[in-house]
Design an enzyme around this catalytic site. Structure first.
Site, short mmCIF file in Angstrom:
data_model
loop_
_atom_site.label_atom_id
_atom_site.label_comp_id
_atom_site.label_asym_id
_atom_site.label_seq_id
_atom_site.Cartn_x
_atom_site.Cartn_y
_atom_site.Cartn_z
N GLY A 137 0.83 -1.21 0.00
CA GLY A 137 0.00 0.00 0.00
C GLY A 137 0.86 1.25 0.00
N ASP A 197 7.93 5.17 8.63
CA ASP A 197 7.27 4.49 9.74
C ASP A 197 6.05 5.31 10.08
OD1 ASP A 197 7.64 2.05 11.43
OD2 ASP A 197 7.17 3.53 12.97
N HIS A 237 -1.03 12.03 5.59
CA HIS A 237 0.15 12.20 6.45
C HIS A 237 1.44 11.95 5.66
CE1 HIS A 237 -1.41 8.20 6.28
NE2 HIS A 237 -0.45 7.64 6.96
N ARG A 238 1.38 10.98 4.74
CA ARG A 238 2.56 10.63 3.93
C ARG A 238 2.88 11.77 2.96
NH1 ARG A 238 0.83 6.00 3.48
NH2 ARG A 238 2.09 5.38 5.26
O1 LIG Z 1 7.75 -1.33 7.88
P1 LIG Z 1 7.32 -1.38 6.43
O2 LIG Z 1 8.02 -2.43 5.63
O3 LIG Z 1 7.39 -0.03 5.77
O4 LIG Z 1 5.75 -1.79 6.36
P2 LIG Z 1 4.71 -1.86 7.60
O5 LIG Z 1 3.36 -2.20 7.08
O6 LIG Z 1 5.27 -2.75 8.68
O7 LIG Z 1 4.66 -0.35 8.07
P3 LIG Z 1 4.86 0.29 9.52
O8 LIG Z 1 5.79 -0.50 10.32
O9 LIG Z 1 5.17 1.75 9.29
O10 LIG Z 1 3.41 0.19 10.14
C1 LIG Z 1 2.44 1.11 9.74
C2 LIG Z 1 1.05 0.54 9.82
O11 LIG Z 1 0.16 1.65 10.05
C3 LIG Z 1 -0.91 1.62 9.18
N1 LIG Z 1 -0.86 2.75 8.24
C4 LIG Z 1 0.20 3.56 7.94
N2 LIG Z 1 -0.11 4.44 6.98
C5 LIG Z 1 -1.38 4.19 6.64
C6 LIG Z 1 -2.26 4.73 5.70
O12 LIG Z 1 -1.89 5.69 4.86
N3 LIG Z 1 -3.51 4.23 5.63
C7 LIG Z 1 -3.89 3.23 6.43
N4 LIG Z 1 -3.12 2.63 7.33
C8 LIG Z 1 -1.87 3.12 7.45
C9 LIG Z 1 -0.84 0.32 8.41
O13 LIG Z 1 -1.63 -0.63 9.05
C10 LIG Z 1 0.62 -0.08 8.49
O14 LIG Z 1 0.81 -1.45 8.46
MG LIG Z 2 6.94 -2.26 9.70
#
Ligand SMILES: O=P(O)(O)OP(=O)(O)OP(=O)(O)OC[C@H]1O[C@@H](n2cnc3c(O)ncnc32)[C@H](O)[C@@H]1O
Ligand SMILES: [Mg+2]
Length: 203
Positions: A12, A70, A181-182
């Site tokens: 995503g 993150d 936010h991104r």
């Molecule tokens: O660490 P990486 O490999 O980047 O992938 P991850 O999915 O583990 O990513 P994170 O550790 O940053 O965890 C962030 C979680 O927060 C949620 N999240 C972050 N940004 C989001 C968004 O734009 N929309 C919905 N959920 C989001 C989503 O469930 C992610 O799995």
């Molecule tokens: Mg992660």
């Protein structure tokens, strides 16, 4: 075309970065293109710490500058949870559905006015040659009572954006990429990225 590596394994996020960076004339590569990329342990207590851990580990491994993201959901009525545990809130299987369900269950009976929440994104830009840079961005919303919409990922189906009258998962990718936010974090990185790349080329 110039290439930027995003140290993420999240599909995503990868899609969003592809469209955010293509607008700037960059091609995006992620760890989904690097089969033997390590799983970096996210042992930090803040989004920034975890973004730095991921960015520095992968920059070191690839010998190239990278950006790591993150991010997570901060729910006021849950004292800020799931926060840095957003990806694994319902367990190590990292299921978006199970995580979302857990948040909805914990918010059962909480009135709309108290369902305020925000997404937070920390980006870290790291290289084997330079000091790591971090920036952040946020997005405000309300947690709905049921999921709605099929776009996006993670908690998007339960994250309602007042200004749009829709959940994040009901927004198009383009709409979300204007206000997320991104997107805000990437905007904050913009000026710093140019300087960083200039120094990188001089090394
Ligand atoms: O660490 P990486 O490999 O980047 O992938 P991850 O999915 O583990 O990513 P994170 O550790 O940053 O965890 C962030 C979680 O927060 C949620 N999240 C972050 N940004 C989001 C968004 O734009 N929309 C919905 N959920 C989001 C989503 O469930 C992610 O799995
Ligand atoms: Mg992660």
């Amino acid at each position: 075309m110039k290439t930027v590596i995003i140290a993420t394994k999240n599909k995503g996020k990868a899609k969003e970065f592809e469209s955010l960076f293509s607008a700037k004339g960059y091609e995006v590569k992620t760890l989904l293109d690097v089969p033997d990329a390590p799983d970096v342990e996210e042992t930090g207590t803040t989004f920034e710490e975890n973004a730095i851990l991921k960015a520095e580990a992968i920059a070191h491994q690839l010998g190239h500058f990278v950006i790591a993201d993150d991010s997570g959901l901060i729910v006021d009525a849950l004292d800020g949870r799931p926060g840095v545990y957003s990806a694994r809130y319902a367990g190590e299987s990292k299921s978006d559905e199970a995580n979302t369900k857990k948040v909805l269950q914990e918010l059962e009976g909480v009135p709309e006015a108290e369902r305020t929440a925000r997404f937070y994104c920390a980006l870290a830009l790291a290289s084997p040659n330079q000091e790591t840079i971090t920036v952040s961005g946020t997005m405000e919303g309300l947690i709905t009572e049921q999921p709605s919409g099929t776009n996006g990922f993670g908690y998007d189906p339960v994250f309602f954006v007042k200004e749009q009258g829709k959940t994040n998962a009901e927004l198009t990718k383009e709409e979300k990429n204007q206000i997320s936010h991104r997107a805000h974090a990437l905007k904050a990185l913009d000026e710093k990225l140019g300087q960083f790349l200039k120094r990188e080329e001089g090394m």
